[in-house]
Motif scaffolding. Structure first.
Motif: not given
Ligand SMILES: *Cc1c(COP(=O)(O)O)cnc(C)c1O
Length: 397
Positions: A56-58, A83, A129, A131, A133, A158, A160-161, A183-184
Motif C-alpha cells: 500500500t502507499s506506506r 500523514f 506531504v 495533500g 486527507t 508523499d 498519495t492523496a 486508491q485516491k
C-alpha cells in the motif's frame, strides 16, 4: 464518496482479472517497462527510476525513507495533518534524527517557514506531504524544490492523496522522490505504490548498495575517498535492489504482484489517455461542485478553502446532529459512504471525497440529494434543493 479508498474504475478491475504471468515472461517485462513509462507521465518526470513498490502507499514511504536515510541522518518533517505524523514515525524507525515543525490543522506552510527550518536544521532530507486527507489541505510545493536545491537537501513528497487530482510536477518543481498509491485520484484499489526517484536520490541509494555491513565487497571499492555507508536496513524495501529488478539487469528480488501491476498500469493508462491536465481539471470541477453544494445546503466547511485539495472537502457536522448516525443513514439508505475524521477533527467534520472514478456529476449530485434528506431526517432544515442547485450552477459555469 469518502477520502479514500474509493470505488475503483471498472476498467481497472477488469484489467486486474487478466491471466497471471511469471515475472520473466517477455509480456510481463514489457508491461513493467510500459508501466514505468506511463508513471513518468503521471509524475511528470523524465526519471529513469520510476517504478512500483508492491504494497500500500506506506510501502512507498517506507522504501524511500529507509533507502535514503542512514541512522543519525537529519530529516525535517513539516507536519500539517495525520500523514506528516506518519512520515515522522517512519523516519524515526530508520533511526534518523527527526526534526518536526507543525502548522495548525486546516492550514499549510509558507515557503519562508520551510526555508527557515531548513537553515536551522540542515537536514539531509525534507519529507513533506502534498495533500493530507486528514485536514483536506494541499501544501504548495512549487517553490520548495528550489529552496532544497539551494541548501543541498533531498526533497521527498508523499503525493498519495493528491496525485492525478491536483497539479504535480516532479521535475518542474525539483523533487528528488515522490510516492503515491492507487486508491485516491488514481481510481484503483490499494496495494501498489508508484514511486519515482531523481538521479541524485538514486546516487545516494547506490552509494549504500555495495557495502555489506560495513565491509567492502570488492577491491574496486578500495578507494581512499569512499565512505563506508551502512547498508539499507530492509531487504523488501531496499530501493537499490528494487531498481535492479525493474532496470535493464532485471535481477530477481520479490515475485512481482502481477494483478496489482495490471491494475496500476491501467490506472496510469486511463489518466494519461485522459490527459493529466484534463484529469486535474475534472477533479477541480467536481470538487468545486461538492463544495458549493454543501455550502448551498447551509453547511460550513473546515479549513483554509484556498488551499483545499480538489478531491476532498471537510464538512462541519451541524450542532445537534449525530454525525455517525448521519453517516450510517447515508450508507444504509442511499448506499453512499462518506468519511469520518481523526485526531482534533474527530467527531467534528465529515470528509467527502470526489476523486478518481467518483469525480463524476451523478456521484456528486446523488450525494448532495441524499445528504439533504439525511439532514432533514436528523431534524435539521437544510435549504430545500439548495445542494443540488448550487452544484448544478457550478457545472453550468
Ligand atoms: C491515504 C493516504 C495514504 C495511505 O496509505 P496506505 O498505506 O495506502 O493506507 C498515505 N499517505 C497519504 C498522504 C494519504 O492521504
Amino acid at each position: 464518496m469518502g477520502p479514500g479508498p474509493i470505488n475503483a474504475d471498472p476498467r481497472v478491475l477488469r484489467a486486474m482479472s487478466a491471466p497471471l504471468l511469471g515475472q520473466y515472461d517477455p509480456a510481463m517485462t514489457a508491461y513493467m517497462t510500459e508501466t514505468q513509462e506511463l508513471y513518468r507521465q503521471v509524475f511528470r518526470t523524465a526519471n529513469d527510476a520510476t517504478l512500483l513498490v508492491d504494497g500500500t502507499s506506506r510501502s512507498g514511504i517506507e522504501a524511500v525513507l529507509v533507502s535514503l536515510l542512514e541512522p543519525g541522518d537529519r530529516v525535517l518533517v513539516p507536519v500539517f495533518g495525520r500523514f506528516g505524523h506518519l512520515l515522522k514515525e517512519i523516519a524515526e524507525r530508520c533511526l534518523a534524527e527527526v526534526h518536526v515543525i507543525e502548522a495548525e490543522w486546516g492550514t499549510v506552510f509558507e515557503p519562508e517557514q520551510l526555508e527557515a527550518a531548513i537553515v536551522e536544521v540542515r537536514p539531509k532530507v525534507l519529507a513533506l506531504v502534498q495533500g493530507d486527507t486528514s485536514t483536506t489541505m494541499c501544501q504548495p510545493l512549487a517553490d520548495v524544490g528550489e529552496i532544497c536545491r539551494r541548501h543541498g537537501v533531498l526533497f521527498y513528497s508523499d503525493v498519495t492523496a493528491s496525485l492525478g487530482g491536483n497539479a504535480f510536477e516532479m521535475d518542474g518543481w525539483g523533487l528528488d522522490a515522490a510516492t503515491a498509491g492507487l486508491q485516491k485520484c488514481l481510481a484503483g484499489p490499494s496495494g501498489s505504490a508508484p514511486t519515482s526517484l531523481s538521479d541524485a536520490a538514486v546516487e545516494v541509494i547506490r552509494s549504500r548498495k555495495h557495502v555489506e555491513a560495513g565491509i567492502r565487497e570488492s577491491s574496486d571499492d578500495l578507494d581512499e575517498e569512499a565512505t563506508i555507508r551502512p547498508r539499507i536496513r530492509s531487504n523488501y524495501f531496499d530501493l537499490g535492489m528494487i531498481l535492479d529488478y525493474w532496470g535493464p539487469r532485471r535481477l530477481n528480488h520479490h515475485t512481482e504482484a502481477s494483478s496489482m501491476l495490471y491494475g496500476a498500469r491501467e490506472c496510469a493508462r486511463l489518466l494519461v489517455n485522459e490527459g493529466m491536465g484534463t484529469a486535474i481539471e475534472r477533479h477541480r470541477l467536481h470538487g468545486a461542485a461538492i463544495l458549493a453544494g454543501v455550502q448551498g445546503l447551509g453547511l460550513e466547511v473546515f479549513g483554509d478553502v484556498a488551499h483545499k485539495m480538489n478531491n476532498v472537502v471537510a464538512v462541519e457536522i451541524p450542532a445537534g446532529l449525530d454525525g455517525d448516525g448521519a453517516r450510517s443513514a447515508m450508507l444504509h439508505d442511499f448506499g453512499i459512504e462518506i468519511g469520518t475524521s481523526f485526531g482534533p477533527l474527530h467527531g467534528r467534520v465529515w470528509r467527502i471525497g470526489t476523486m478518481g472514478y467518483n469525480a463524476r456529476h451523478d456521484a456528486v449530485l446523488g450525494t448532495l440529494a441524499a445528504l439533504e434528506q439525511v439532514l432533514r431526517g436528523g431534524g435539521l432544515s437544510p435549504v430545500p434543493g439548495g445542494g443540488v442547485a448550487a452544484a448544478k450552477e457550478v457545472y453550468a459555469g
